[in-house]
Design a protein around this motif. Sequence first.
Motif, PDB file in Angstrom:
ATOM      1  N   LEU A  18       0.823  -1.192   0.000  1.00 58.51           N
ATOM      2  CA  LEU A  18       0.000   0.000   0.000  1.00 58.51           C
ATOM      3  C   LEU A  18       0.867   1.255   0.000  1.00 58.51           C
ATOM      4  N   LYS A  39      -1.952  -1.943  -9.390  1.00 56.43           N
ATOM      5  CA  LYS A  39      -3.073  -1.251  -8.756  1.00 56.43           C
ATOM      6  C   LYS A  39      -3.820  -2.187  -7.806  1.00 56.43           C
ATOM      7  N   GLN A  41      -2.479  -4.364  -6.047  1.00 52.13           N
ATOM      8  CA  GLN A  41      -1.631  -4.436  -4.849  1.00 52.13           C
ATOM      9  C   GLN A  41      -1.616  -3.108  -4.092  1.00 52.13           C
ATOM     10  N   ARG A  42      -2.394  -2.142  -4.583  1.00 51.26           N
ATOM     11  CA  ARG A  42      -2.532  -0.822  -3.975  1.00 51.26           C
ATOM     12  C   ARG A  42      -1.270   0.028  -4.054  1.00 51.26           C
ATOM     13  N   ARG A  44       1.032   2.978  -5.844  1.00 46.90           N
ATOM     14  CA  ARG A  44       0.786   4.243  -6.546  1.00 46.90           C
ATOM     15  C   ARG A  44       1.548   4.177  -7.857  1.00 46.90           C
TER      16      ARG A  44
END
Length: 61
Positions: A18, A39, A41-42, A44
Amino acid sequence: MMNIRCVVYSVARSKIQLGNDVLIIGTGIIGLLHLIVAKLQRGRVIISDPDAARRKEATLS
């Protein structure tokens, strides 16, 4: 099928968490698959491509 396996394996090895920054260079099929999995896996995600039209399409994903 092999493409997605390679992408999932590479993302798993990178241990995206994250908020991690992820740079993807190129918006071909492998780059777009990396975008989707990163995405999930969160991460950026920052994506780069010299072709403005392809870059715009990738940002809509």
